[in-house]
Design an enzyme around this catalytic site. Structure first.
Site, short mmCIF file in Angstrom:
data_model
loop_
_atom_site.label_atom_id
_atom_site.label_comp_id
_atom_site.label_asym_id
_atom_site.label_seq_id
_atom_site.Cartn_x
_atom_site.Cartn_y
_atom_site.Cartn_z
N HIS A 143 0.79 -1.24 -0.16
CA HIS A 143 -0.05 0.14 -0.06
C HIS A 143 0.73 1.20 0.11
CE1 HIS A 143 0.58 -1.53 4.15
NE2 HIS A 143 0.34 -0.09 4.46
N HIS A 154 0.99 5.24 1.23
CA HIS A 154 0.43 6.23 2.02
C HIS A 154 0.66 7.60 1.05
CE1 HIS A 154 0.25 3.99 5.65
NE2 HIS A 154 1.05 3.36 5.07
#
Length: 408
Positions: free
Chosen positions: A394, A396
């Site tokens: 992922h 950010h």
């Protein structure tokens, strides 16, 4: 990650002959130079030089077909050669030098027609049509008697070469691209879709694709069918009947039961695939024997909508949502919808180039969508020491406050 093993399901029922008249010949020289004896004068009329080595014309042969037994595109030509019984006229051999010496594209098959002044023919469909035209009066013509059947054969051949062979590499190539696709899963789905469309072109009465007579379409599609029959069940969990459909399945089984030339090429291609199996070709192919069997994470539940989230962007590849513990006024996570081994960025392979690009493109769209005009930061925590808490890649997106450097 875990491995899923496969085994070849079909037995090789026709053994390859090692005699010059029937099977593949061991190469006796390189492909660099061709010397031809004129059929009219009996003297050497032409020397085609590409380097200091040479290949001499096989005695009494009209042409030489350079091909590999595993080649499905070359297989269509071999079917016609065997079915017409012209092995005494066409030498079939494996290339023994750089492929670019006989084909500027560096691919097989290549036909060198010795009777036409060493005419080099590169593309499998063109080779097939050349053989069918040259030996029209020998054996099955592969030219149906009706215009409708001939046109249907041409359509199926064209459809096959445009929409199936262009992506067939998704079954066995190590990494994309597969035609226009940057990932294997989408290419496999498209392959199944195109086979379904092809099913709709098949003559319902048969027994051949275009009706009662054999055509070039039968030779063309059959050889690719061997790949579908062998690779998809063993390595991707699909039965070939799922991909073929009922009409194609009936056609396929009839050819295997009744047509010796098709049986022979079926065995040749299978032996080639077995060679790939022995080299464990699929062991490192993600989605085949190499499977992402890591435990599911909270992100999987968010993707399935089992856990609520504040989604800000979504497409078929990427999902982005707000962090429930924001570290800045704007804090958004961008994740791939299909993890496929991307537990962390260090696990990325050539296979994931497409989705990694999709994630970065999503970032740009989100930044514009959120109206972020000042600076922002992208963070990827890779590993526990870097602060990664969820084993699903992922990114950010942090914005809305001054961000110090160095971070951490």
């Amino acid at each position: 990650m875990a491995l899923r093993g496969g085994s070849v399901l079909a037995l090789v029922t026709i053994f390859l002959s090692v005699t010059p008249a029937l099977g593949f010949l061991a190469p006796s020289a390189t492909l660099s130079t061709f010397r031809c004896t004129s059929s009219k004068s009996g003297s050497t009329s032409r020397s085609h030089r590409r380097s200091s080595s040479r290949t001499t014309m096989a005695a009494g042969k009209d042409a030489t077909l350079y091909d590999f037994p595993v080649s499905n595109n070359g297989g269509r030509c071999r079917v016609v050669i065997y079915d017409k019984g012209i092995q005494d006229k066409i030498e079939i051999k494996k290339p023994d030098g750089a492929l670019t010496e006989i084909n500027p594209q560096g691919k097989v098959p290549v036909l060198i027609d010795h009777s036409l002044n060493e005419f080099q023919i590169f593309e499998s469909d063109t080779i097939l049509r050349h053989l069918v035209g040259k030996y029209e009066g020998t054996g099955p013509s592969y030219l149906p008697s009706s215009l409708a059947a001939r046109t249907k054969s041409d359509l199926i051949c064209r459809f096959h070469d445009m929409y199936i062979t262009t992506i067939q590499g998704c079954m066995y190539k190590a990494s994309p691209p597969f035609g226009v696709f940057d990932n294997r899963e989408d290419a496999l789905i498209e392959l199944k879709k195109q086979m379904k469309l092809l099913e709709g072109m098949v003559d319902g009465e048969g027994p051949f694709l275009c009706g009662k007579e054999k055509s070039m379409a039968d030779a063309t599609l059959f050889c690719t069918g061997v790949f579908l029959e062998q690779i998809l069940p063993n390595h991707f969990g699909w039965t070939y009947q799922e991909v073929f459909g009922p009409l194609l399945t009936k056609w396929w089984e009839n050819l295997l039961a009744t047509e010796s030339a098709f049986q022979k090429v079926h065995s040749e291609i299978i032996l080639g695939i077995q060679g790939w199996e022995e080299k464990r070709r699929w062991m490192t192919i993600l989605g085949a024997d190499f499977q992402d069997l890591g435990p599911a994470t909270i992100f999987d539940r968010i993707i399935k909508k089992e856990v609520p989230s504040d989604v800000v962007y979504e497409n078929d590849k990427v999902l982005a949502f707000r962090d429930i513990a924001p570290q800045a006024p704007t804090h958004i996570l961008v994740i791939p919808k299909r993890r496929q081994g991307l537990t962390s960025l260090r696990k990325a392979t050539e296979e994931q180039k497409g989705v990694l690009g999709e994630m970065m493109l999503a970032v740009a769209k989100i930044v514009r969508q959120e109206g972020i005009e000042g600076g922002y930061r992208l963070v990827v925590n890779d590993g526990e020491e870097a602060g990664q808490t969820v084993n699903h890649l992922h990114i950010h997106i942090l914005a809305g406050r001054p961000l110090k450097w160095p971070p951490g």
